[in-house]
Scaffold this motif. Structure first.
Motif, short mmCIF file in Angstrom:
data_model
loop_
_atom_site.label_atom_id
_atom_site.label_comp_id
_atom_site.label_asym_id
_atom_site.label_seq_id
_atom_site.Cartn_x
_atom_site.Cartn_y
_atom_site.Cartn_z
N ASP A 279 0.85 -1.17 0.00
CA ASP A 279 0.00 0.00 0.00
C ASP A 279 0.90 1.23 0.00
OD1 ASP A 279 -1.64 2.09 0.57
OD2 ASP A 279 -2.76 1.07 2.16
N PRO A 280 0.86 2.04 -1.08
CA PRO A 280 1.79 3.18 -1.16
C PRO A 280 1.58 4.18 -0.03
CG PRO A 280 0.14 3.23 -2.93
CD PRO A 280 0.00 1.93 -2.25
N GLN A 281 0.39 4.19 0.57
CA GLN A 281 0.12 5.13 1.66
C GLN A 281 0.74 4.66 2.99
OE1 GLN A 281 -2.20 7.98 1.35
NE2 GLN A 281 -1.70 7.59 -0.78
N ALA A 282 1.05 3.35 3.05
CA ALA A 282 1.52 2.81 4.33
C ALA A 282 3.01 3.09 4.49
CB ALA A 282 1.26 1.31 4.36
N HIS A 283 3.40 3.44 5.67
CA HIS A 283 4.84 3.52 5.96
C HIS A 283 5.05 2.94 7.34
CE1 HIS A 283 4.19 7.14 8.48
NE2 HIS A 283 3.23 7.36 7.62
N SER A 284 6.10 2.15 7.46
CA SER A 284 6.24 1.43 8.72
C SER A 284 7.45 1.94 9.51
CB SER A 284 6.35 -0.08 8.47
OG SER A 284 7.34 -0.32 7.50
N GLY A 285 7.41 3.22 9.80
CA GLY A 285 8.42 3.78 10.71
C GLY A 285 8.02 3.47 12.13
N ALA A 286 7.98 2.15 12.45
CA ALA A 286 7.43 1.71 13.74
C ALA A 286 8.27 2.25 14.89
CB ALA A 286 7.36 0.20 13.77
N SER A 287 7.69 3.20 15.61
CA SER A 287 8.37 3.66 16.82
C SER A 287 7.73 2.94 17.99
CB SER A 287 8.20 5.17 16.95
OG SER A 287 6.82 5.47 16.92
N SER A 288 8.51 2.71 19.04
CA SER A 288 7.90 2.00 20.17
C SER A 288 7.14 3.01 21.04
CB SER A 288 8.96 1.26 20.97
OG SER A 288 9.93 2.18 21.40
N LEU A 289 6.07 2.54 21.60
CA LEU A 289 5.17 3.41 22.36
C LEU A 289 5.46 3.29 23.86
CD1 LEU A 289 1.88 2.72 20.36
CD2 LEU A 289 3.48 4.63 20.11
N GLY A 290 4.98 4.26 24.60
CA GLY A 290 5.19 4.28 26.05
C GLY A 290 4.55 3.09 26.74
N THR A 291 5.11 2.68 27.88
CA THR A 291 4.58 1.53 28.62
C THR A 291 3.93 2.02 29.92
OG1 THR A 291 6.62 1.19 29.84
CG2 THR A 291 6.40 0.02 27.75
N LEU A 292 3.21 1.09 30.53
CA LEU A 292 2.47 1.41 31.76
C LEU A 292 3.44 1.74 32.89
CD1 LEU A 292 -0.54 1.49 32.28
CD2 LEU A 292 -0.44 -0.88 33.07
N ASP A 293 4.54 0.94 32.97
CA ASP A 293 5.42 1.16 34.14
C ASP A 293 6.28 2.42 34.03
OD1 ASP A 293 6.21 -1.73 32.79
OD2 ASP A 293 7.78 -0.19 32.64
N GLU A 294 6.17 3.12 32.92
CA GLU A 294 6.82 4.44 32.84
C GLU A 294 5.98 5.52 33.55
OE1 GLU A 294 8.73 3.58 28.41
OE2 GLU A 294 7.16 5.12 28.65
N LEU A 295 4.75 5.17 33.89
CA LEU A 295 3.84 6.16 34.47
C LEU A 295 3.89 6.12 36.00
CD1 LEU A 295 0.86 5.43 32.07
CD2 LEU A 295 2.36 7.43 32.00
N PRO A 296 3.78 7.24 36.67
CA PRO A 296 3.82 7.26 38.15
C PRO A 296 2.67 6.45 38.73
CG PRO A 296 3.66 9.51 37.26
CD PRO A 296 3.59 8.58 36.09
N GLN A 297 2.94 5.79 39.86
CA GLN A 297 1.93 4.91 40.47
C GLN A 297 0.66 5.68 40.83
OE1 GLN A 297 2.30 1.50 40.59
NE2 GLN A 297 0.12 1.63 41.05
N ASP A 298 0.79 6.89 41.33
CA ASP A 298 -0.41 7.63 41.75
C ASP A 298 -1.29 7.95 40.52
OD1 ASP A 298 1.57 9.66 40.93
OD2 ASP A 298 -0.01 11.08 41.51
N PRO B 5 -4.80 3.95 29.79
CA PRO B 5 -4.18 4.62 28.65
C PRO B 5 -4.16 3.69 27.45
CG PRO B 5 -2.48 3.87 30.16
CD PRO B 5 -3.79 3.47 30.77
N LEU B 6 -4.37 4.24 26.28
CA LEU B 6 -4.39 3.40 25.07
C LEU B 6 -2.97 2.98 24.65
CD1 LEU B 6 -5.70 2.11 22.54
CD2 LEU B 6 -5.63 4.38 21.47
N TRP B 7 -2.02 3.89 24.77
CA TRP B 7 -0.74 3.67 24.09
C TRP B 7 0.00 2.41 24.50
CZ3 TRP B 7 -2.17 7.81 27.07
CH2 TRP B 7 -1.50 8.03 28.27
N PRO B 8 -0.05 1.94 25.77
CA PRO B 8 0.70 0.69 26.05
C PRO B 8 0.13 -0.54 25.33
CG PRO B 8 0.28 1.91 28.07
CD PRO B 8 -0.58 2.52 27.01
N SER B 9 -1.17 -0.52 25.02
CA SER B 9 -1.77 -1.71 24.39
C SER B 9 -2.14 -1.48 22.93
CB SER B 9 -3.02 -2.14 25.17
OG SER B 9 -3.98 -1.11 25.17
N MET B 10 -1.83 -0.29 22.43
CA MET B 10 -2.26 0.05 21.06
C MET B 10 -1.75 -0.93 20.01
SD MET B 10 -3.06 3.35 19.38
CE MET B 10 -3.02 3.81 17.67
#
Ligand code: 1HN
Length: 358
Positions: free
Chosen positions: A3-22, A34-39
């Motif tokens: 698909d010419p529109q697709a580009h796979s510059g796959a960057s890794s997304l943030g994880t849950l344990d990067e977020l403060p416990q509170d 949060p969506l991003w850890p499981s996206m």
């Protein structure tokens, strides 16, 4: 497919344990995540990652266990005496053969009745062995003969009876995982049906492709005009098509609603394949998941690169969505016949069906 529109510059997304416990605790108590850890899990790049595994169920293993269920569990304790082909990739209790398709093998003994009911999942039967079985659908008695396809669409009354001798065994396929996923799966029980039509009336009315009862042009068409496809006719049609199909090209016929030419159920599609002796066929790869049942002959299948050797009469194998399927009939003497179930009709309706080969 690229698909010419697709580009796979796959960057890794943030994880849950990067977020403060509170912060995590505050989200949890507000029923938020949060969506991003499981996206990436929900939306993997480039191709789906099916849980469904290529898997084979051998009738030689299933049959003795099904026969034993006949003495272990009376029909009154089972209603439907079925062993379910559970794909190990989904865990055995989920009743998935693929993500959308349920498949099981059902047995009824002489004199037994699998009682009348109707439900939101749609079902079909493909008859494996035995004589004297019938499925009654909306007052129409449909004889069950080896290889026949019988529809029991969503919300239609159906019950099974057996007036012959010996066990009658068939394969059931339902869109159950789909309807369960929609949280819309339920059944109603009813009194045994009164048979209102002549034996197998729908097959009589729709005797030949290309001809429909004339009065149907004037009145609203029935949603499910044909309820049974006798195997003898499907096989003869495959043999005719084979005489007009180049070696190595699939001899493949789809079951259709004779009034519309479209698929016979809204969710699942049904087709039959003939492999001539010595023939090797690669099916066009597509986005649908599928289940194959060997009607007769011996088939070496390769599903998503995995070899499933020597599938024989009444063996069943599963192919995940997007998998390539290669089929080989090594017999130099006999053709092989397969029955296929897939979820292409539903995928087409929701606009996600893709064919990856020309
Ligand atoms: C069902 O109603 C039948 O009518 C067979 O024979 C298998 C599996 C799950 C839910 C309903 C039948 C079934 C089923």
């Amino acid at each position: 497919m690229s698909d010419p529109q697709a580009h796979s510059g796959a960057s890794s997304l943030g994880t849950l344990d990067e977020l403060p416990q509170d912060y995590r605790d505050a989200m949890t108590s507000a029923n938020l995540v949060p969506l991003w850890p499981s996206m990436r899990g929900f939306l993997p790049h480039d191709a789906p990652r099916p849980q469904t595994r290529p898997a084979l169920w051998r009738y030689s293993e299933v049959r003795p266990l099904l026969l034993r269920a006949g003495s272990l569990t009376p029909i009154e304790k089972a209603e439907r005496r079925v062993l379910v082909f559970s794909n190990p990739g989904h865990g055995l209790d989920g009743l998935h053969c693929t993500g959308t398709i349920y498949v099981g093998m059902q047995m009824i003994l002489p004199g037994e009745i699998a009682p009348n009911h109707r439900h939101t999942p749609s079902a079909v039967r493909l008859v494996v062995e035995g004589e004297g079985g019938s499925t009654i659908v909306n007052g129409e008695r449909l004889p069950m003969e080896r290889g026949d396809l019988i529809l029991t669409p969503a919300l239609q009354w159906h019950e099974h009876t057996h007036a012959g001798s010996g066990p009658v065994i068939w394969m059931d396929a339902l869109d159950l995982p789909l309807v369960v996923g929609m949280e819309a799966s339920y059944a109603l029980e009813g009194a045994s049906q009164t048979v209102k039509n002549g034996l197998d009336a729908s097959v009589t009315r729709y005797r030949r492709a290309g001809l429909v009862p004339y009065q149907n042009f004037a009145s609203p068409r029935a949603q499910y005009p044909l309820m049974r496809w006798p195997w003898a006719e499907v096989r003869a049609a495959l043999e005719a098509l084979a005489s007009d199909t180049d070696e190595g090209k699939p001899v493949h016929l789809g079951y259709v609603n004779p009034e519309t030419g479209g698929e016979c159920l809204p969710t699942l599609g049904f087709s039959a394949i003939m492999l001539r002796s010595g023939e090797e066929v690669t099916l066009p790869r597509d986005s649908a998941s599928a289940v194959f049942h060997v009607v007769s002959g011996t088939v070496q299948a390769e599903v998503a690169g995995e070899a499933l050797l020597n599938a024989e009469d009444a063996d069943v194998f599963a192919a995940p969505a997007h998998a390539r399927v290669r089929l080989v009939n090594r017999s130099t003497a006999k053709p092989a016949f397969l029955f296929q179930i897939d979820d292409a009709p539903l995928q087409r309706k929701i606009g996600i069906y893709e064919r990856f080969d020309a």
